[in-house]
Scaffold this motif. Structure first.
Motif, PDB file in Angstrom:
ATOM      1  N   ILE A  34       0.811  -1.214   0.000  1.00 36.08           N
ATOM      2  CA  ILE A  34       0.000   0.000   0.000  1.00 36.08           C
ATOM      3  C   ILE A  34       0.853   1.278   0.000  1.00 36.08           C
ATOM      4  O   ILE A  34       0.469   2.283  -0.585  1.00 36.08           O
ATOM      5  CB  ILE A  34      -1.007  -0.019   1.176  1.00 36.08           C
ATOM      6  CG1 ILE A  34      -2.117   0.996   0.946  1.00 36.08           C
ATOM      7  CG2 ILE A  34      -0.334   0.181   2.501  1.00 36.08           C
ATOM      8  CD1 ILE A  34      -3.288   0.831   1.874  1.00 36.08           C
ATOM      9  N   GLU A  35       2.028   1.214   0.626  1.00 33.90           N
ATOM     10  CA  GLU A  35       2.886   2.409   0.652  1.00 33.90           C
ATOM     11  C   GLU A  35       3.355   2.809  -0.739  1.00 33.90           C
ATOM     12  O   GLU A  35       3.662   3.973  -0.994  1.00 33.90           O
ATOM     13  CB  GLU A  35       4.077   2.218   1.595  1.00 33.90           C
ATOM     14  CG  GLU A  35       5.187   1.336   1.062  1.00 33.90           C
ATOM     15  CD  GLU A  35       4.926  -0.160   1.188  1.00 33.90           C
ATOM     16  OE1 GLU A  35       5.737  -0.932   0.662  1.00 33.90           O
ATOM     17  OE2 GLU A  35       3.925  -0.573   1.796  1.00 33.90           O
ATOM     18  N   LEU A  36       3.396   1.860  -1.686  1.00 35.28           N
ATOM     19  CA  LEU A  36       3.806   2.177  -3.052  1.00 35.28           C
ATOM     20  C   LEU A  36       2.791   3.069  -3.756  1.00 35.28           C
ATOM     21  O   LEU A  36       3.115   3.735  -4.732  1.00 35.28           O
ATOM     22  CB  LEU A  36       4.022   0.893  -3.858  1.00 35.28           C
ATOM     23  CG  LEU A  36       5.136  -0.029  -3.368  1.00 35.28           C
ATOM     24  CD1 LEU A  36       5.185  -1.295  -4.209  1.00 35.28           C
ATOM     25  CD2 LEU A  36       6.476   0.684  -3.390  1.00 35.28           C
ATOM     26  N   ILE A  37       1.576   3.063  -3.250  1.00 38.07           N
ATOM     27  CA  ILE A  37       0.530   3.889  -3.867  1.00 38.07           C
ATOM     28  C   ILE A  37       0.840   5.366  -3.668  1.00 38.07           C
ATOM     29  O   ILE A  37       0.821   6.143  -4.613  1.00 38.07           O
ATOM     30  CB  ILE A  37      -0.859   3.529  -3.307  1.00 38.07           C
ATOM     31  CG1 ILE A  37      -1.208   2.084  -3.676  1.00 38.07           C
ATOM     32  CG2 ILE A  37      -1.920   4.497  -3.827  1.00 38.07           C
ATOM     33  CD1 ILE A  37      -2.458   1.561  -2.997  1.00 38.07           C
ATOM     34  N   VAL A  38       1.147   5.775  -2.448  1.00 40.56           N
ATOM     35  CA  VAL A  38       1.378   7.201  -2.192  1.00 40.56           C
ATOM     36  C   VAL A  38       2.833   7.618  -2.390  1.00 40.56           C
ATOM     37  O   VAL A  38       3.133   8.800  -2.322  1.00 40.56           O
ATOM     38  CB  VAL A  38       0.886   7.632  -0.792  1.00 40.56           C
ATOM     39  CG1 VAL A  38      -0.608   7.543  -0.712  1.00 40.56           C
ATOM     40  CG2 VAL A  38       1.548   6.853   0.290  1.00 40.56           C
ATOM     41  N   ASN A  39       3.715   6.667  -2.655  1.00 39.11           N
ATOM     42  CA  ASN A  39       5.110   7.013  -2.931  1.00 39.11           C
ATOM     43  C   ASN A  39       5.336   7.375  -4.389  1.00 39.11           C
ATOM     44  O   ASN A  39       6.433   7.781  -4.756  1.00 39.11           O
ATOM     45  CB  ASN A  39       6.050   5.869  -2.526  1.00 39.11           C
ATOM     46  CG  ASN A  39       6.196   5.764  -1.028  1.00 39.11           C
ATOM     47  OD1 ASN A  39       5.876   6.689  -0.292  1.00 39.11           O
ATOM     48  ND2 ASN A  39       6.672   4.627  -0.566  1.00 39.11           N
ATOM     49  N   SER A  40       4.328   7.233  -5.220  1.00 43.28           N
ATOM     50  CA  SER A  40       4.422   7.550  -6.646  1.00 43.28           C
ATOM     51  C   SER A  40       3.325   8.555  -7.002  1.00 43.28           C
ATOM     52  O   SER A  40       2.145   8.290  -6.755  1.00 43.28           O
ATOM     53  CB  SER A  40       4.243   6.272  -7.471  1.00 43.28           C
ATOM     54  OG  SER A  40       3.867   6.574  -8.797  1.00 43.28           O
ATOM     55  N   PRO A  41       3.700   9.677  -7.601  1.00 42.20           N
ATOM     56  CA  PRO A  41       2.676  10.657  -7.983  1.00 42.20           C
ATOM     57  C   PRO A  41       1.607  10.074  -8.911  1.00 42.20           C
ATOM     58  O   PRO A  41       0.415  10.342  -8.732  1.00 42.20           O
ATOM     59  CB  PRO A  41       3.470  11.763  -8.679  1.00 42.20           C
ATOM     60  CG  PRO A  41       4.827  11.679  -8.069  1.00 42.20           C
ATOM     61  CD  PRO A  41       5.058  10.203  -7.831  1.00 42.20           C
ATOM     62  N   ALA A  42       2.004   9.256  -9.878  1.00 39.88           N
ATOM     63  CA  ALA A  42       1.020   8.667 -10.799  1.00 39.88           C
ATOM     64  C   ALA A  42       0.070   7.733 -10.052  1.00 39.88           C
ATOM     65  O   ALA A  42      -1.146   7.727 -10.305  1.00 39.88           O
ATOM     66  CB  ALA A  42       1.728   7.927 -11.928  1.00 39.88           C
ATOM     67  N   THR A  44      -0.704   7.949  -6.908  1.00 36.35           N
ATOM     68  CA  THR A  44      -1.539   8.784  -6.040  1.00 36.35           C
ATOM     69  C   THR A  44      -2.728   9.332  -6.822  1.00 36.35           C
ATOM     70  O   THR A  44      -3.830   9.429  -6.296  1.00 36.35           O
ATOM     71  CB  THR A  44      -0.717   9.924  -5.414  1.00 36.35           C
ATOM     72  OG1 THR A  44       0.389   9.355  -4.714  1.00 36.35           O
ATOM     73  CG2 THR A  44      -1.537  10.751  -4.448  1.00 36.35           C
ATOM     74  N   GLU A  45      -2.516   9.668  -8.091  1.00 36.31           N
ATOM     75  CA  GLU A  45      -3.623  10.135  -8.929  1.00 36.31           C
ATOM     76  C   GLU A  45      -4.659   9.031  -9.131  1.00 36.31           C
ATOM     77  O   GLU A  45      -5.863   9.292  -9.107  1.00 36.31           O
ATOM     78  CB  GLU A  45      -3.105  10.630 -10.272  1.00 36.31           C
ATOM     79  CG  GLU A  45      -2.355  11.937 -10.169  1.00 36.31           C
ATOM     80  CD  GLU A  45      -1.787  12.393 -11.505  1.00 36.31           C
ATOM     81  OE1 GLU A  45      -2.369  12.079 -12.561  1.00 36.31           O
ATOM     82  OE2 GLU A  45      -0.746  13.072 -11.485  1.00 36.31           O
ATOM     83  N   GLU A  69      -8.190  14.853 -14.360  1.00 37.01           N
ATOM     84  CA  GLU A  69      -8.269  16.061 -13.535  1.00 37.01           C
ATOM     85  C   GLU A  69      -7.746  15.849 -12.117  1.00 37.01           C
ATOM     86  O   GLU A  69      -7.638  16.809 -11.347  1.00 37.01           O
ATOM     87  CB  GLU A  69      -9.716  16.550 -13.460  1.00 37.01           C
ATOM     88  CG  GLU A  69     -10.268  17.026 -14.787  1.00 37.01           C
ATOM     89  CD  GLU A  69     -11.719  17.420 -14.688  1.00 37.01           C
ATOM     90  OE1 GLU A  69     -12.001  18.636 -14.766  1.00 37.01           O
ATOM     91  OE2 GLU A  69     -12.560  16.502 -14.534  1.00 37.01           O
ATOM     92  N   CYS A  70      -7.414  14.616 -11.775  1.00 34.83           N
ATOM     93  CA  CYS A  70      -6.960  14.344 -10.406  1.00 34.83           C
ATOM     94  C   CYS A  70      -5.646  15.045 -10.080  1.00 34.83           C
ATOM     95  O   CYS A  70      -5.400  15.383  -8.927  1.00 34.83           O
ATOM     96  CB  CYS A  70      -6.867  12.837 -10.162  1.00 34.83           C
ATOM     97  SG  CYS A  70      -8.511  12.127  -9.927  1.00 34.83           S
ATOM     98  N   SER A  75      -3.264  19.015  -6.713  1.00 29.92           N
ATOM     99  CA  SER A  75      -2.516  20.276  -6.644  1.00 29.92           C
ATOM    100  C   SER A  75      -3.187  21.257  -5.704  1.00 29.92           C
ATOM    101  O   SER A  75      -2.525  22.015  -4.999  1.00 29.92           O
ATOM    102  CB  SER A  75      -2.389  20.905  -8.038  1.00 29.92           C
ATOM    103  OG  SER A  75      -1.545  20.135  -8.852  1.00 29.92           O
ATOM    104  N   GLU A  76      -4.502  21.219  -5.662  1.00 33.96           N
ATOM    105  CA  GLU A  76      -5.261  22.131  -4.808  1.00 33.96           C
ATOM    106  C   GLU A  76      -5.358  21.633  -3.363  1.00 33.96           C
ATOM    107  O   GLU A  76      -5.397  22.435  -2.435  1.00 33.96           O
ATOM    108  CB  GLU A  76      -6.668  22.317  -5.389  1.00 33.96           C
ATOM    109  CG  GLU A  76      -7.474  23.371  -4.685  1.00 33.96           C
ATOM    110  CD  GLU A  76      -8.785  23.669  -5.388  1.00 33.96           C
ATOM    111  OE1 GLU A  76      -9.798  23.787  -4.681  1.00 33.96           O
ATOM    112  OE2 GLU A  76      -8.803  23.787  -6.633  1.00 33.96           O
ATOM    113  N   SER A  77      -5.410  20.314  -3.167  1.00 32.74           N
ATOM    114  CA  SER A  77      -5.730  19.782  -1.831  1.00 32.74           C
ATOM    115  C   SER A  77      -4.849  18.607  -1.423  1.00 32.74           C
ATOM    116  O   SER A  77      -5.303  17.699  -0.732  1.00 32.74           O
ATOM    117  CB  SER A  77      -7.201  19.341  -1.807  1.00 32.74           C
ATOM    118  OG  SER A  77      -8.043  20.426  -2.054  1.00 32.74           O
ATOM    119  N   TYR A  78      -3.582  18.614  -1.811  1.00 35.94           N
ATOM    120  CA  TYR A  78      -2.709  17.465  -1.551  1.00 35.94           C
ATOM    121  C   TYR A  78      -2.546  17.169  -0.060  1.00 35.94           C
ATOM    122  O   TYR A  78      -2.644  16.018   0.363  1.00 35.94           O
ATOM    123  CB  TYR A  78      -1.337  17.683  -2.205  1.00 35.94           C
ATOM    124  CG  TYR A  78      -0.444  16.478  -2.145  1.00 35.94           C
ATOM    125  CD1 TYR A  78      -0.803  15.294  -2.791  1.00 35.94           C
ATOM    126  CD2 TYR A  78       0.752  16.504  -1.448  1.00 35.94           C
ATOM    127  CE1 TYR A  78       0.019  14.181  -2.746  1.00 35.94           C
ATOM    128  CE2 TYR A  78       1.580  15.392  -1.407  1.00 35.94           C
ATOM    129  CZ  TYR A  78       1.205  14.234  -2.055  1.00 35.94           C
ATOM    130  OH  TYR A  78       2.015  13.135  -2.005  1.00 35.94           O
TER     131      TYR A  78
END
Length: 99
Positions: A34-42, A44-45, A69-70, A75-78
């Motif tokens: 699961i940590e790989l999900i938020v460790n990559s910008p793509a 995370t989108e 659009e994600c 960008s607005e609410s990271y």
């Protein structure tokens, strides 16, 4: 249910087992990764879009945001998104919510 700001709107967002399952299937990951999900910008989108889809479904609202659009949503609410992710994962794996 959480809400995230985008273009002066409050969008329903939900990170739960169903959301994580869909993300893991899309990215060919195991839930233990699961940590790989938020460790990559793509990645995370992808998570953001799946969480928005889940939140809108649970809130019985039509999803008008496209996956493309994600990047703008994040960008607005990271910072808010990361807090929602952390709170949701903590609740999922421990049954408690961080205060």
């Amino acid at each position: 249910m959480y809400y995230i700001s985008f273009n002066e709107q409050q969008l329903p967002i939900q990170i739960d087992f169903a959301c994580i399952k869909n993300v893991c299937n899309k990215l060919n990951l195991k839930i233990s990764e699961i940590e790989l999900i938020v460790n990559s910008p793509a990645n995370t989108e992808v998570l953001c879009f799946e969480a928005l889809k889940r939140g809108h479904k649970l809130d019985s609202k039509e999803l008008l945001i496209k996956e493309s659009e994600c990047e703008d949503v994040l960008s607005e609410s990271y910072a808010d998104f990361l807090k929602i992710f952390n709170d949701s994962v903590l609740k999922m794996f421990t049954g408690t919510k961080k205060n």
